[in-house]
Design a protein around this motif. Structure first.
Motif, PDB file in Angstrom:
ATOM      1  N   GLY A  10       0.807  -1.197   0.000  1.00 11.10           N
ATOM      2  CA  GLY A  10       0.000   0.000   0.000  1.00 11.10           C
ATOM      3  C   GLY A  10       0.846   1.255   0.000  1.00 11.10           C
ATOM      4  N   LEU A  11       0.196   2.365   0.290  1.00  9.18           N
ATOM      5  CA  LEU A  11       0.846   3.661   0.331  1.00  9.18           C
ATOM      6  C   LEU A  11       1.048   4.066   1.788  1.00  9.18           C
ATOM      7  N   VAL A  12       2.259   4.472   2.132  1.00 13.13           N
ATOM      8  CA  VAL A  12       2.577   4.866   3.498  1.00 13.13           C
ATOM      9  C   VAL A  12       3.540   6.036   3.457  1.00 13.13           C
ATOM     10  N   GLN A  13       3.516   6.842   4.488  1.00  9.51           N
ATOM     11  CA  GLN A  13       4.427   7.972   4.562  1.00  9.51           C
ATOM     12  C   GLN A  13       5.796   7.543   5.084  1.00  9.51           C
ATOM     13  N   THR A  14       6.780   8.346   4.800  1.00  9.42           N
ATOM     14  CA  THR A  14       8.131   8.093   5.314  1.00  9.42           C
ATOM     15  C   THR A  14       8.087   7.924   6.829  1.00  9.42           C
ATOM     16  N   GLY A  15       8.758   6.883   7.294  1.00  9.28           N
ATOM     17  CA  GLY A  15       8.774   6.577   8.714  1.00  9.28           C
ATOM     18  C   GLY A  15       7.679   5.630   9.152  1.00  9.28           C
ATOM     19  N   GLY A  16       6.755   5.338   8.266  1.00  8.45           N
ATOM     20  CA  GLY A  16       5.653   4.448   8.599  1.00  8.45           C
ATOM     21  C   GLY A  16       6.028   2.984   8.511  1.00  8.45           C
ATOM     22  N   SER A  17       5.043   2.123   8.737  1.00  7.51           N
ATOM     23  CA  SER A  17       5.254   0.681   8.751  1.00  7.51           C
ATOM     24  C   SER A  17       4.205  -0.036   7.915  1.00  7.51           C
ATOM     25  N   LEU A  18       4.594  -1.172   7.405  1.00  5.94           N
ATOM     26  CA  LEU A  18       3.689  -2.074   6.716  1.00  5.94           C
ATOM     27  C   LEU A  18       4.113  -3.496   7.047  1.00  5.94           C
ATOM     28  N   ARG A  19       3.158  -4.401   7.015  1.00  5.18           N
ATOM     29  CA  ARG A  19       3.483  -5.822   7.133  1.00  5.18           C
ATOM     30  C   ARG A  19       2.956  -6.543   5.914  1.00  5.18           C
ATOM     31  N   LEU A  20       3.864  -7.126   5.178  1.00 13.30           N
ATOM     32  CA  LEU A  20       3.500  -7.925   4.021  1.00 13.30           C
ATOM     33  C   LEU A  20       3.302  -9.375   4.442  1.00 13.30           C
ATOM     34  N   SER A  21       2.353 -10.026   3.795  1.00 13.47           N
ATOM     35  CA  SER A  21       2.108 -11.443   4.027  1.00 13.47           C
ATOM     36  C   SER A  21       2.262 -12.195   2.723  1.00 13.47           C
ATOM     37  N   CYS A  22       2.655 -13.430   2.836  1.00 14.04           N
ATOM     38  CA  CYS A  22       2.784 -14.298   1.670  1.00 14.04           C
ATOM     39  C   CYS A  22       2.197 -15.651   2.040  1.00 14.04           C
ATOM     40  N   ALA A  23       1.050 -15.938   1.473  1.00 11.11           N
ATOM     41  CA  ALA A  23       0.358 -17.191   1.754  1.00 11.11           C
ATOM     42  C   ALA A  23       0.731 -18.232   0.707  1.00 11.11           C
ATOM     43  N   ALA A  24       1.057 -19.423   1.177  1.00  9.41           N
ATOM     44  CA  ALA A  24       1.458 -20.512   0.278  1.00  9.41           C
ATOM     45  C   ALA A  24       0.361 -21.552   0.190  1.00  9.41           C
ATOM     46  N   ALA A  25       0.127 -22.035  -1.017  1.00 11.11           N
ATOM     47  CA  ALA A  25      -0.848 -23.099  -1.247  1.00 11.11           C
ATOM     48  C   ALA A  25      -0.232 -24.159  -2.143  1.00 11.11           C
ATOM     49  N   GLY A  26      -0.681 -25.392  -1.970  1.00 12.54           N
ATOM     50  CA  GLY A  26      -0.181 -26.464  -2.813  1.00 12.54           C
ATOM     51  C   GLY A  26       1.104 -27.085  -2.329  1.00 12.54           C
ATOM     52  N   GLY A  27       1.515 -26.734  -1.137  1.00 14.66           N
ATOM     53  CA  GLY A  27       2.732 -27.310  -0.584  1.00 14.66           C
ATOM     54  C   GLY A  27       2.813 -26.998   0.881  1.00 14.66           C
ATOM     55  N   THR A  28       3.814 -27.528   1.532  1.00 16.44           N
ATOM     56  CA  THR A  28       4.016 -27.266   2.937  1.00 16.44           C
ATOM     57  C   THR A  28       5.167 -26.283   3.082  1.00 16.44           C
ATOM     58  N   SER A  29       4.888 -25.141   3.625  1.00 18.08           N
ATOM     59  CA  SER A  29       5.903 -24.085   3.638  1.00 18.08           C
ATOM     60  C   SER A  29       7.130 -24.484   4.439  1.00 18.08           C
ATOM     61  N   SER A  30       6.967 -25.381   5.399  1.00 17.71           N
ATOM     62  CA  SER A  30       8.106 -25.753   6.221  1.00 17.71           C
ATOM     63  C   SER A  30       9.162 -26.526   5.440  1.00 17.71           C
TER      64      SER A  30
END
Length: 123
Positions: A10-30
């Motif tokens: 997304g859009l954030v100002q300088t100094g801000g924070s974001l958390r990205l997620s990555c969901a996996a399907a079709g396999g075991t992420s471990s």
């Protein structure tokens, strides 16, 4: 075949924070090492962070070390990238990727990629 889907950009100002997620399907992420890469307009894709299958080993690009944190929840088959103190130079499309080897900072060693999520940091 593993499918990866990023979210949280997304859009954030300088100094801000974001958390990205990555969901996996079709396999075991471990069973995979995971990494985050980014590509800014007119630039090559670059390594951001990576984590081993166990989660015990991590690596970061010098430009994000101390500001970004990679983590994973294998029970949810999800990898995260917490980004704090964001800077305009962090603006890019962020991609998550999975590799069958331990983990790597080299994109050619990754087997599966998501479609990317846009992160824009305004000054």
């Amino acid at each position: 075949q593993v499918q990866l889907a990023e979210s949280g950009g997304g859009l954030v100002q300088t100094g801000g924070s974001l958390r990205l997620s990555c969901a996996a399907a079709g396999g075991t992420s471990s069973t995979y090492g995971v990494g985050w890469f980014r590509q800014a307009p007119g630039k090559e894709r670059e390594f951001v962070a990576a984590m081993s299958r166990s989660g015990l080993s991590t690596g970061y690009a010098a430009s994000v070390k101390g500001r970004f944190t990679i983590s994973r929840d294998n029970a949810k088959n999800t990898v995260y990238l917490q980004m704090n103190n964001l800077k305009p130079e962090d603006t890019a499309v962020y991609y998550c990727a999975a590799t069958k080897i331990r983990y790597s900072e080299y994109d050619l060693q990754y087997d599966y990629w998501g479609q990317g999520t846009q992160v824009t940091v305004s000054s």
